[in-house]
Write an enzyme that holds these catalytic residues in place. Structure first.
Site, PDB file in Angstrom:
ATOM      1  N   ASP A   1      27.483  58.687  37.395  1.00 25.63           N
ATOM      2  CA  ASP A   1      26.521  57.925  38.203  1.00 25.63           C
ATOM      3  C   ASP A   1      25.772  56.918  37.332  1.00 25.63           C
ATOM      4  O   ASP A   1      25.571  55.762  37.707  1.00 25.63           O
ATOM      5  CB  ASP A   1      25.552  58.865  38.964  1.00 25.63           C
ATOM      6  CG  ASP A   1      24.960  59.966  38.095  1.00 25.63           C
ATOM      7  OD1 ASP A   1      25.410  60.141  36.946  1.00 25.63           O
ATOM      8  OD2 ASP A   1      24.039  60.665  38.574  1.00 25.63           O
TER       9      ASP A   1
ATOM     10  N   ASP B   1      37.169  49.495  40.368  1.00 27.56           N
ATOM     11  CA  ASP B   1      36.874  48.494  41.413  1.00 27.56           C
ATOM     12  C   ASP B   1      35.509  47.857  41.156  1.00 27.56           C
ATOM     13  O   ASP B   1      35.330  46.652  41.300  1.00 27.56           O
ATOM     14  CB  ASP B   1      36.868  49.135  42.813  1.00 27.56           C
ATOM     15  CG  ASP B   1      38.211  48.995  43.528  1.00 27.56           C
ATOM     16  OD1 ASP B   1      39.246  49.076  42.825  1.00 27.56           O
ATOM     17  OD2 ASP B   1      38.228  48.804  44.757  1.00 27.56           O
TER      18      ASP B   1
ATOM     19  N   TYR C   1      43.322  63.890  42.828  1.00 31.10           N
ATOM     20  CA  TYR C   1      44.451  63.214  43.465  1.00 31.10           C
ATOM     21  C   TYR C   1      45.662  64.131  43.595  1.00 31.10           C
ATOM     22  O   TYR C   1      46.495  63.945  44.478  1.00 31.10           O
ATOM     23  CB  TYR C   1      44.870  61.978  42.658  1.00 31.10           C
ATOM     24  CG  TYR C   1      44.103  60.719  42.966  1.00 31.10           C
ATOM     25  CD1 TYR C   1      42.731  60.655  42.796  1.00 31.10           C
ATOM     26  CD2 TYR C   1      44.772  59.580  43.416  1.00 31.10           C
ATOM     27  CE1 TYR C   1      42.033  59.497  43.067  1.00 31.10           C
ATOM     28  CE2 TYR C   1      44.077  58.416  43.685  1.00 31.10           C
ATOM     29  CZ  TYR C   1      42.711  58.382  43.509  1.00 31.10           C
ATOM     30  OH  TYR C   1      42.028  57.219  43.780  1.00 31.10           O
TER      31      TYR C   1
ATOM     32  N   ASP D   1      39.175  55.387  39.410  1.00 34.84           N
ATOM     33  CA  ASP D   1      39.512  54.557  40.581  1.00 34.84           C
ATOM     34  C   ASP D   1      38.268  53.801  41.045  1.00 34.84           C
ATOM     35  O   ASP D   1      38.293  52.587  41.254  1.00 34.84           O
ATOM     36  CB  ASP D   1      40.040  55.461  41.699  1.00 34.84           C
ATOM     37  CG  ASP D   1      40.363  54.672  42.954  1.00 34.84           C
ATOM     38  OD1 ASP D   1      41.000  53.612  42.830  1.00 34.84           O
ATOM     39  OD2 ASP D   1      39.964  55.110  44.058  1.00 34.84           O
TER      40      ASP D   1
HETATM   41  C1  IPM Z   1      44.383  52.069  42.775  1.00 31.30           C
HETATM   42  C2  IPM Z   1      44.450  52.285  44.263  1.00 31.30           C
HETATM   43  C3  IPM Z   1      45.200  53.572  44.552  1.00 31.30           C
HETATM   44  C4  IPM Z   1      44.452  54.712  43.898  1.00 31.30           C
HETATM   45  C5  IPM Z   1      45.435  53.851  46.045  1.00 31.30           C
HETATM   46  C6  IPM Z   1      46.192  52.723  46.707  1.00 31.30           C
HETATM   47  C7  IPM Z   1      46.120  55.170  46.278  1.00 31.30           C
HETATM   48  O1  IPM Z   1      43.187  52.288  44.803  1.00 31.30           O
HETATM   49  O2  IPM Z   1      45.447  51.963  42.129  1.00 31.30           O
HETATM   50  O3  IPM Z   1      43.271  51.994  42.240  1.00 31.30           O
HETATM   51  O4  IPM Z   1      43.514  55.260  44.496  1.00 31.30           O
HETATM   52  O5  IPM Z   1      44.798  55.078  42.777  1.00 31.30           O
HETATM   53 MG    MG Z   2      41.636  51.838  43.431  1.00 29.33          MG
END
Ligand code: IPM
Ligand code: MG
Length: 360
Positions: free
Chosen positions: A223, A251, A142, A247
């Site tokens: 993975d 999710d 990042y 990240d």
């Molecule tokens: C998160 C989001 C952010 C990230 C984006 C919006 C840049 O997906 O906070 O997980 O990738 O960190």
């Molecule tokens: Mg995210």
């Protein structure tokens, strides 16, 4: 206590969900005799529209000067074609970096009331899900060097993933310390079979693990982690990993909780300043419709009380109020199942009212 909170409502559903958190904090102020002062700062697309940049220097200064920052979400299709330097997400990354918010805690908990909402079978989530993702937030790909250049008549793009020992050690420490307060297990996630940055990550974690003999430590490839999170999520207690892996995995893990709308996060610095936000995005498709789930943001406000203000009892009160709302069958659209009796579908603002009332 009196605390100054900089509020970044952002784009899409950001304003409506943050309003619910502020509503809930209002009841906390009254009940526990605190005073929260709010300073609103534009971030993301709304700031680009007004000022041509995703956050102004004054806005950034107000984040730095606060006792904590509360954020909704940023971005939307309207700003997708902005040049990289002024994209909405750029502001979020800048705040994380400038405030030194290297430790991102993403607690992943399945409320038993929502075990039907998870897309995973009862046999998998039935034992309860309670894990904590500790994501490194100010390093890695990042924040590495990036460039797009012309080589031999074609475009070539590069993003570098860089980690130094001190960056790995300090996030590792956060993971081990939080494991000590929880299930005493740390799984460190990497791709050490391929990446140099992961090999260094693993070496630093191994050294650190020696300082925490009371914590059960394991290495796991990213993975395989993606698979194990679905196959047997209750094996995990604390997962620590680098920025991009965290990240993606967070999710994925959010679906264990039934909905990404349920998941809060805390981004912490070396001091008490932190930023608190739900892990989901700005959901432009449902913005302004009063149907978003505000629980991730409300739970983020609870984390703010706990981690930045040392108000554990107040944080517990918010969490209990959320629990009661779910016990009483209230569900926003994302966690509502029409076939399930005893539940009532409510909007974003109504969910905020119910949780606020449960505290009062
Ligand atoms: C998160 C989001 C952010 C990230 C984006 C919006 C840049 O997906 O906070 O997980 O990738 O960190
Ligand atoms: Mg995210």
């Amino acid at each position: 206590m009196q605390k100054n909170i900089t509020v970044l409502k952002g784009d899409g559903i950001g304003p409506e969900i943050v309003d619910q958190a502020i509503k809930v904090l209002g009841v906390i102020e009254e009940k526990f005799g605190h005073k929260f002062e709010y300073t609103e700062v534009d971030i993301g697309g709304c700031s680009i529209d007004k000022y041509g940049v995703p956050i102004t220097d004054e806005g950034m200064a107000k984040c730095k000067a606060a006792d904590s920052v509360l954020l909704g979400a940023v971005g939307g299709p309207k700003w997708d074609s902005c040049p990289p330097a002024i994209r909405p997400e750029k502001a979020l990354l800048a705040v994380r970096s400038e405030l030194g918010l290297f430790a991102n805690l993403r607690p992943t908990k399945l409320f038993p009331q929502l075990s039907d909402s998870s897309p995973l079978k009862e046999s998998i989530v039935g034992n309860g899900i309670d894990l904590m993702i500790v994501r490194e937030l100010t390093g890695g790909i990042y924040f590495g060097k990036r460039r797009t250049e012309e080589i031999n008549g074609e475009k070539v793009a590069t993003d570098e993933m860089t980690y130094s020992e001190h960056e790995i050690e300090r996030i590792g420490r956060v993971a081990f310390e939080s494991a000590r307060k929880r299930g005493k297990k740390v799984a460190s996630v990497d791709k050490a079979n391929v990446l140099d940055s992961s090999r260094l990550w693993r070496a630093v974690m191994h050294k650190l693990a020696e300082e925490y003999p009371d914590v059960e430590y394991s290495d796991i490839l990213v993975d395989n982690t993606a698979m194990q999170l679905i196959k047997n999520p209750s094996q995990f207690d604390v997962i620590v990993t680098e920025n991009m892996f965290g990240d993606i995995l967070s999710d994925e893990a959010s679906m264990l909780t039934g909905s990404i709308g349920m998941m809060p996060s805390a981004s912490l610095s070396e001091g008490t300043l932190g930023m608190y936000e739900p892990i989901h995005g700005s959901a432009p498709d449902i913005a302004g419709m009063d149907i978003a789930n505000p629980i991730g943001t409300i739970m983020s406000a609870a984390m703010m009380l706990r981690y930045s203000f040392g108000m554990a009892v107040e944080a517990d009160a918010i969490e209990a109020a959320v629990n009661k709302a779910l016990d009483d069958g209230y569900r926003t659209a994302d966690i509502y199942d029409a076939a399930k009796c005893g539940t009532t579908k409510v909007g974003c603002s109504e969910m905020g009212d119910i949780i606020a009332k449960n505290i009062a």
